[in-house]
Structure formats: C-alpha cells, structure tokens
Design a protein around this motif. Structure first.
Motif: not given
Ligand SMILES: Nc1ncnc2c1ncn2[C@@H]1O[C@H](COP(=O)(O)OP(=O)(O)OP(=O)(O)O)[C@@H](O)[C@H]1O
Ligand SMILES: NC(=O)c1ccc[n+]([C@@H]2O[C@H](COP(=O)(O)O)[C@@H](O)[C@H]2O)c1
Length: 216
Positions: A132-150, A167-175
């Motif tokens: 199984s995936l360690v993270w559900n990608l939909e969870d990661v997508q939602e976290i990123v859309s709220i705003g993720l700092v790394v 390729f999922l088109g949402w990771t530009q929201n990561v700082n």
C-alpha cells in the motif's frame, strides 16, 4: 493592508524533540514572515503510540519532552490531542482538527499550514511493505492545496520527489525553504536581517548579543 495570519503545524515522533525540530519551525516562521504573513503560533504534535513504530517510547514521555522543549519559546506549543487518540490519525486529519480548533480559538481567517522535513516529502510516493502507499495521494494533494512548507534535510531531495509528483499539477503550492545550516556567518547574517537565531546557540549567547547590539 492587514497581514494574513497563519499557524504552523509540525507532526512527528518527537522521540526525543531536538533543536532540529525547533529550528525547522523558526526557519519556517522567518520565511513565511518574509513573504508577508504573520505567524501567530507554532504547534508540535507528537504522533500517537498507535502509530506502532517500534522505536517509539510512550507518548506521555514524548509529549512531556516536547512541552519542555518549547518552554522558552513565546510562540511554540506542544499539543497532546493527536497522541491522546487511541488510533493513529492521518496527518490530513490532524491538520483538519487544528484548522477547526484554530478557527474557534484564534479567528475564522487564521490558516494552518503543515511544515515537514524533506525526508517526509520523500515518503509521499513510497510504498509500505504490504504494497500500500505510505500516503494517500489525495491526502497529499489536499495538504498541498492548503499549503505545505518543506525544509530539506541532509541526504534528502524533496524537490526531486515533488518533480516526480508534479504531473498531478499541484506541487507548485509547496514552499521549500532553505535548509538549516548553522555557522557563525549564517548567524551574523540572520541578526543583520532581523531573523531569529533561537536554537542555533544557547539563549545566554543570544541575550548577550542583544544586550551589546552586536552584528546589527
Ligand atoms: N534537522 C531537521 N531539519 C528539518 N526538518 C526536521 C529536522 N529534524 C526533524 N525534522 C522534521 O520534523 C518532523 C518530525 O520529525 P520526527 O520527530 O519524526 O523526527 P526525526 O528526526 O525524523 O526522527 P527519527 O530519526 O526518529 O525518524 C518531520 O517533518 C521531520 O522531517
Ligand atoms: N498518510 C499519512 O497521513 C502519513 C503517512 C506517513 C507518516 N505520516 C506522519 O508523518 C510523521 C512522521 O512519520 P515518520 O517518522 O514515520 O516519517 C508522523 O507524524 C506520521 O503520522 C503520515
């Protein structure tokens, strides 16, 4: 114009808490404030014992140590909600819990952003032993859309993982902020730019520097 207010949330084992955790939060605060936000609180949330990692000691100790770690901070606090749960809570649900709690306590417009080290980002596309995936990608997508700092860590390449997920088109929201490198040069530069040097050197040294207006 009024600055937008944010709370930063760090989840993890805190087994035990380290200056690395605390610096990660100070660096994130500096970085968000440079981008025009007001950081009103930082929350450290130890994971529940039910996470089941064999090296975890009891959350009573991990929470107590985390509370001790933030004692000298005027904006960080340890929170025991996650580790008081009898089952493991996904990070998205921990984030949602704090979003709700912060809206009631600090106001409806205060956002909660998750901060993670680069090693955690590298697990976003990894699999558990059972396939199984360690993270559900939909969870990661939602976290990123709220705003993720790394904050990258030595030996981690979070940007490579984010590129692979792009390729999922949402990771530009990561700082992705600068990694935590402690040197006298970096401390002098931080003091000049009025950035925090807490947890890079003992509090007594910081007090001395302030009292003598050094490196301004
Ligand atoms: N020095 C550091 N720089 C940046 N991020 C850090 C640092 N230390 C810990 N973190 C981050 O803090 C969060 C909580 O980490 P955790 O408590 O699991 O610590 P850890 O050092 O990774 O622990 P372990 O060695 O037990 O796996 C994670 O997002 C982790 O990436
Ligand atoms: N799917 C998820 O929400 C998910 C997966 C793996 C780790 N985590 C969290 O990341 C943090 C760090 O975990 P590790 O120490 O296993 O890297 C923990 O707080 C854990 O709860 C969340």
């Amino acid at each position: 114009m009024e600055k937008s207010k944010v709370v930063i949330l760090a989840v993890g084992s805190f087994n035990p808490p380290t200056f690395g955790h605390l610096r990660m939060l100070e660096d994130a605060k500096n970085s968000l404030e440079l981008s025009g936000k007001e950081v009103v609180e930082g929350i450290l949330s130890p994971v529940s014992d039910a996470y089941g990692k064999s090296t975890l000691i009891g959350s009573n100790h991990r929470l107590a140590m985390t509370e001790a770690a933030v004692k000298s901070s005027d904006w960080l606090r340890a929170d025991g909600w996650e580790c008081s749960q009898p089952v493991w809570t996904t990070t998205l649900n921990v984030l949602k819990h704090h979003q709700q709690e912060v809206k009631i306590r600090l106001g409806p417009d205060v956002e909660v952003l998750l901060i993670v080290g680069g090693d955690v980002v590298e697990t976003f596309d990894k699999y558990n032993a059972d396939g199984s995936l360690v993270w559900n990608l939909e969870d990661v997508q939602e976290i990123v859309s709220i705003g993720l700092v790394v904050q990258p860590r030595p030996g981690s390449d979070p940007e490579e993982t984010l590129k692979n997920l792009d390729f999922l088109g949402w990771t530009q929201n990561v700082n992705v902020i600068a990694s935590n490198v402690i040197s006298s040069t970096s401390l002098r530069a931080a003091i000049k730019e009025h950035r925090s040097i807490k947890y890079t050197t003992p509090d007594e040294v910081i007090t001395y520097i302030k009292e003598h207006n050094l490196y301004e």
